[in-house]
Design a protein around this motif. Structure first.
Motif, mmCIF file in Angstrom:
data_model
loop_
_atom_site.group_PDB
_atom_site.id
_atom_site.type_symbol
_atom_site.label_atom_id
_atom_site.label_comp_id
_atom_site.label_asym_id
_atom_site.label_seq_id
_atom_site.Cartn_x
_atom_site.Cartn_y
_atom_site.Cartn_z
ATOM 1 N N TRP A 32 4.671 1.019 -6.123
ATOM 2 C CA TRP A 32 5.193 0.604 -7.415
ATOM 3 C C TRP A 32 6.570 0.945 -7.460
ATOM 4 N N PRO A 33 7.532 0.048 -8.131
ATOM 5 C CA PRO A 33 7.268 -1.041 -8.658
ATOM 6 C C PRO A 33 7.897 -2.000 -7.606
ATOM 7 N N GLU A 34 7.085 -2.594 -6.624
ATOM 8 C CA GLU A 34 7.674 -3.323 -5.583
ATOM 9 C C GLU A 34 7.062 -4.584 -5.402
ATOM 10 N N HIS A 35 7.008 -4.866 -4.115
ATOM 11 C CA HIS A 35 6.312 -6.599 -3.863
ATOM 12 C C HIS A 35 6.285 -6.399 -2.268
ATOM 13 N N ALA A 36 5.497 -7.435 -1.962
ATOM 14 C CA ALA A 36 5.246 -7.716 -0.724
ATOM 15 C C ALA A 36 6.556 -7.629 0.327
ATOM 16 N N TYR A 37 7.552 -8.241 -0.377
ATOM 17 C CA TYR A 37 8.999 -8.399 0.208
ATOM 18 C C TYR A 37 9.426 -6.862 0.714
ATOM 19 N N SER A 38 8.980 -5.886 0.176
ATOM 20 C CA SER A 38 9.240 -4.533 0.492
ATOM 21 C C SER A 38 8.878 -4.343 2.141
#
Length: 311
Positions: free
Chosen positions: A40-46
């Motif tokens: 958090w606060p992230e995304h698969a793109y991490s």
């Protein structure tokens, strides 16, 4: 679904009563799965830096946007973000691909889900690589009560629970500024301001330190949260006490071979008793802050692959 430049095209997979947006690489490596779980606060793109290398090394790389994120489902009921649902999503994801188990990699909240996956679905977890967040032993009283007594009402875990909707509104109104100010490295040590840390980050006029990514990459995160808002992802925090009860009668020891990766400049301290709960753990520290796999992408990728080769 919006495509992201130089990133796999996702698909929506119906499972566990919801839909997950899932990105893949190395589908030709069927039978050798590795599941990467963002924080958090992230995304698969991490995990954009790790996916190609893991695929090239022979892994079927599976990277979901977990519930509340991206184009995955965002249930309205807070209890549908508890640890039983979050780990149930990952178990159902393995079922979808026909896998008995997989290597799981987690960062931040994703690491918490992976730790819990090993407790609630131990036969589905082959090996663990967790970044930033060490195993959190169950406290004598529910977690939010424990944190409130220790850190006070302005601690953001406590604030998210005791003042629902307040932080959500601020972060939603300042999405771009919040993420720009948060995703930083080489942040100079400064005294903590009074008030709630995440709200302070969202309203700070200028960021500290240096960015961990360029504007094009940051735009992926910003666009995602501008679409979803932050409530779904913050609802993970609002289940801390419910999770405390769910884990009450579960064997707390993680038996799987584990690599724990810390950032030496992270505000999250290393665990002093990690081996008591994770007896088969190896520990590695990288010279970076909290956003380990994005701040030190090559070092993180090499650490993951080198450790997996040894086992």
């Amino acid at each position: 679904m919006t495509t992201i430049a130089n990133f796999p095209t996702p698909r929506l997979i119906a499972l566990n009563g919801i839909e997950l947006e899932v990105f893949e690489a190395g589908q030709e490596n069927k039978g050798n799965p590795i599941v990467l779980c963002h924080g958090w606060p992230e995304h698969a793109y991490s995990w954009r830096h790790q996916m190609p290398a893991l695929a090239e090394a022979g892994y079927h790389v599976i990277v979901p946007n977990q519930r509340g994120y991206g184009n995955s489902s965002c249930p309205e009921v807070v209890a549908e973000y508890d640890i039983a649902h979050l780990t149930g999503d990952l178990a159902a994801l393995l079922d979808h691909f026909g896998y008995d188990d997989a290597v799981f990699v987690g960062h931040d909240w994703g690491a918490n889900v992976v730790w819990s996956m090993a407790l609630l679905h131990p036969t589905r977890v082959k090996k663990i690589i967790n970044l930033a967040l060490p195993y959190q032993a169950r406290t004598p009283v529910p977690w939010i009560e424990f944190m409130e007594a220790l850190f006070g009402e302005d601690n953001y875990f406590v604030h998210f629970n005791r003042k629902p909707g307040v932080a959500d509104a601020v972060l939603d109104a300042q999405t771009g500024r919040f993420l720009r100010n948060l995703f930083r490295k080489n942040v100079p040590p400064v005294p903590q301001e009074p008030g709630m840390m995440m709200i302070n980050v969202a309203t700070a006029p200028a960021p500290l330190g240096h960015p961990i990514m360029g504007d094009d990459d940051l735009a992926v995160f910003t666009a995602s949260f501008e679409k979803t808002g932050f409530t779904g992802s913050i609802n993970w925090y609002r289940n801390m006490d419910r999770n405390w009860h769910i884990l009450a009668d579960v064997d707390p020891v993680v038996q799987q071979p584990t690599l724990m990766v810390y950032g030496t400049r992270d505000i999250i301290p290393p665990s002093e008793n990690l081996a008591d709960y994770v007896p088969n753990v190896e520990v590695l520290s990288l010279d970076c802050g909290h956003w380990i796999q994005q701040e030190k992408p090559h070092e993180t990728t090499h650490a993951i692959l080198d450790w997996l080769k040894v086992l």
